[in-house]
Write a protein that holds these residues in place. Sequence first.
Motif, short mmCIF file in Angstrom:
data_model
loop_
_atom_site.label_atom_id
_atom_site.label_comp_id
_atom_site.label_asym_id
_atom_site.label_seq_id
_atom_site.Cartn_x
_atom_site.Cartn_y
_atom_site.Cartn_z
N THR A 150 -9.88 -2.13 2.12
CA THR A 150 -9.27 -2.56 0.86
C THR A 150 -9.64 -4.01 0.62
OG1 THR A 150 -7.23 -2.55 -0.45
CG2 THR A 150 -7.08 -3.37 1.80
N SER A 151 -9.19 -4.55 -0.49
CA SER A 151 -9.45 -5.96 -0.81
C SER A 151 -8.46 -6.85 -0.09
CB SER A 151 -9.35 -6.18 -2.32
OG SER A 151 -9.41 -7.56 -2.63
N PRO A 152 -8.90 -7.95 0.53
CA PRO A 152 -7.97 -8.84 1.24
C PRO A 152 -6.92 -9.44 0.32
CG PRO A 152 -10.24 -9.32 1.85
CD PRO A 152 -10.31 -8.38 0.70
N GLY A 153 -7.21 -9.56 -0.97
CA GLY A 153 -6.24 -10.15 -1.88
C GLY A 153 -5.43 -9.14 -2.65
N ALA A 154 -5.55 -7.86 -2.34
CA ALA A 154 -4.86 -6.83 -3.11
C ALA A 154 -3.43 -6.65 -2.62
CB ALA A 154 -5.62 -5.51 -3.01
N ALA A 155 -2.56 -6.28 -3.55
CA ALA A 155 -1.18 -5.97 -3.18
C ALA A 155 -1.13 -4.76 -2.27
CB ALA A 155 -0.34 -5.73 -4.44
N ALA A 156 -2.12 -3.87 -2.39
CA ALA A 156 -2.15 -2.67 -1.55
C ALA A 156 -2.22 -3.03 -0.08
CB ALA A 156 -3.33 -1.79 -1.94
N LEU A 157 -2.95 -4.12 0.26
CA LEU A 157 -3.04 -4.54 1.66
C LEU A 157 -1.66 -4.89 2.20
CD1 LEU A 157 -4.59 -5.36 4.20
CD2 LEU A 157 -4.98 -7.60 3.14
N HIS A 158 -0.90 -5.65 1.45
CA HIS A 158 0.45 -6.03 1.86
C HIS A 158 1.34 -4.81 2.02
CE1 HIS A 158 4.66 -7.22 1.06
NE2 HIS A 158 4.36 -8.24 1.86
N ASP A 159 1.24 -3.87 1.09
CA ASP A 159 2.09 -2.68 1.16
C ASP A 159 1.76 -1.85 2.39
OD1 ASP A 159 3.16 -3.52 -1.22
OD2 ASP A 159 1.97 -2.18 -2.46
N VAL A 160 0.47 -1.66 2.66
CA VAL A 160 0.07 -0.84 3.79
C VAL A 160 0.44 -1.50 5.12
CG1 VAL A 160 -1.93 0.08 5.04
CG2 VAL A 160 -1.76 0.35 2.56
N VAL A 161 0.15 -2.79 5.25
CA VAL A 161 0.46 -3.49 6.50
C VAL A 161 1.96 -3.50 6.75
CG1 VAL A 161 0.39 -5.73 7.65
CG2 VAL A 161 -1.63 -4.87 6.46
N THR A 162 2.75 -3.71 5.70
CA THR A 162 4.21 -3.71 5.86
C THR A 162 4.70 -2.35 6.34
OG1 THR A 162 4.46 -5.37 4.12
CG2 THR A 162 6.39 -4.05 4.67
N ALA A 163 4.18 -1.28 5.75
CA ALA A 163 4.60 0.06 6.15
C ALA A 163 4.19 0.37 7.59
CB ALA A 163 4.01 1.10 5.19
N LEU A 164 2.97 -0.02 7.98
CA LEU A 164 2.52 0.26 9.35
C LEU A 164 3.29 -0.55 10.37
CD1 LEU A 164 -1.36 0.48 8.84
CD2 LEU A 164 0.25 2.35 9.19
N ARG A 165 3.61 -1.80 10.06
CA ARG A 165 4.39 -2.62 11.00
C ARG A 165 5.79 -2.04 11.18
NH1 ARG A 165 2.89 -8.80 8.99
NH2 ARG A 165 0.85 -8.91 10.02
N ARG A 166 6.31 -1.48 10.13
CA ARG A 166 7.66 -0.90 10.21
C ARG A 166 7.66 0.41 11.01
NH1 ARG A 166 8.17 0.17 5.37
NH2 ARG A 166 7.98 2.44 5.41
N ARG A 167 6.64 1.23 10.81
CA ARG A 167 6.62 2.56 11.40
C ARG A 167 5.95 2.60 12.77
NH1 ARG A 167 7.45 6.72 7.76
NH2 ARG A 167 5.98 8.11 8.79
N VAL A 168 4.78 1.95 12.90
CA VAL A 168 4.03 2.03 14.16
C VAL A 168 3.50 0.65 14.54
CG1 VAL A 168 3.37 4.46 14.06
CG2 VAL A 168 2.07 2.81 12.73
N PRO A 169 4.37 -0.29 14.88
CA PRO A 169 3.90 -1.64 15.21
C PRO A 169 3.01 -1.69 16.44
CG PRO A 169 6.21 -1.36 15.81
CD PRO A 169 5.83 -0.14 15.03
N HIS A 170 3.00 -0.64 17.27
CA HIS A 170 2.21 -0.64 18.49
C HIS A 170 0.77 -0.21 18.26
CE1 HIS A 170 3.77 3.39 17.83
NE2 HIS A 170 2.80 3.86 18.57
N ILE A 171 0.44 0.31 17.07
CA ILE A 171 -0.92 0.78 16.80
C ILE A 171 -1.73 -0.34 16.16
CG2 ILE A 171 -2.32 2.43 15.51
CD1 ILE A 171 -0.15 4.46 15.80
N PRO A 172 -2.88 -0.72 16.73
CA PRO A 172 -3.69 -1.80 16.13
C PRO A 172 -4.35 -1.33 14.84
CG PRO A 172 -4.82 -0.83 18.01
CD PRO A 172 -3.45 -0.23 17.99
#
Length: 439
Positions: A150-172
């Motif tokens: 995705t684009s580093p400046g896109a809102a989608a990046l923030h949404d995806v990273v936030t969801a992954l940190r919440r659900r699976v913080p142990h997965i790189p």
Amino acid sequence: MVQVPTPAMTPRIWQVGALCRAVADALDARFNPVAVRGEISGFSRASSGHCYFSLKDENGQIRCAMFRRAASLLDFAPRDGELVEVRGRLGVYEPRGDLQLIVESMSRAGQGALFEQFLRLKARLEAEGLFDPARKRPLPLMPRGIGLVTSPGAAALHDVVTALRRRVPHIPVVLAPAAVQGAGAPAELVRALSSLYPLTPAGPGLAQQEAPVIDLILLVRGGGSIEDLWAFNDEQLARTIVQSPVPVISGVGHETDFTIADFCADLRAPTPTAAAELAAQPREVWLGALELLGERLGDGAQRHLDGQSQRLDLAASRLGRPSGLVARQQLRLGQQAQRLRYSVLSNLQQEKSTLQGLQADFPQKTGLALARTGERLERARLRLGLLDPRLVLQRGYAWLADAQGGAITSVRGVRPGDAVRATLADGEVDLTVTQQRLI
């Protein structure tokens, strides 16, 4: 020579609002009502029910507003790229001074040029089998790593990273940055995807790389018009997605947006956040499953131990205590000795009676014989008495038995540390072997 301005040469000074109203009146008198044909772009529906969009062609565009009453009469759902014909009134939106068309009715006029191009590419790739459900792969239950394009400046990046940190913080998560809009976006998306493929389990030289193993790739972008999402309708990007060694989740646009990338991906998500949620089960789910398995394992082990304990108790009840076995054997030995003593005494009494009768009948002839017989019987009685095991024990001897109650007749039958039970004339003594000596 200076020319003095006349009243006819002096322009009128307008207030801004008055000028906007005057322009609106002029437009209304000159054009309205008006019918316009164009392609929808940037269509959105507000919570109030009003619709806002632009109509465009290759030479220009105009802002449009369709209020709730008119929108409620539509018999189709307008979407970006559609070619429509609208009727309404041209005017000026005075707060911004923008030219806008108030749409009072709308009907389809065919598909827009971009949409038609989209349909042609879709039909061709579908005929080649790129969209075949049989080639779609299931997602891994627990990926070791997730690739993100995705684009580093896109809102989608923030949404995806936030969801992954919440659900699976142990997965790189490995980010492969790329533009998601513009003329160069398709090529960048292809390069970003290709850069992740060497990190998959099928990638060359994976063991020598420090990056985590990637078992899943997310291709995401936020919503927008058909033009904004056009980079995801690229043929080369579609073929690159199909060549991915691991499953790809496409989360491009909103729920109503479809791109060629969505059809090529192994799974389409309605939004970037939904793509992240589909990527892996929450950590709490796996921890709960692990806890449940631990409880089941513990219950199974406890049931097994209970069963073995019952078997041990049953075996112990059948075997009994060694001391009890010794006591029973001693009782049987005493009973046998008593029976033997009674039998001998009975026989002696019978013989004595017989001898007395013979002595009375033949006192002279048998006196000497009878004396010898009496002596022989007395010796027999004494020898029989010596066979009584109790007499042996009273002389200081002991009967030795091992832990199972078996008689010990040789020093070779025991080892240092063995438990031994000694039976004496008046009781039992528990002993432990400390040393063996052969005589």
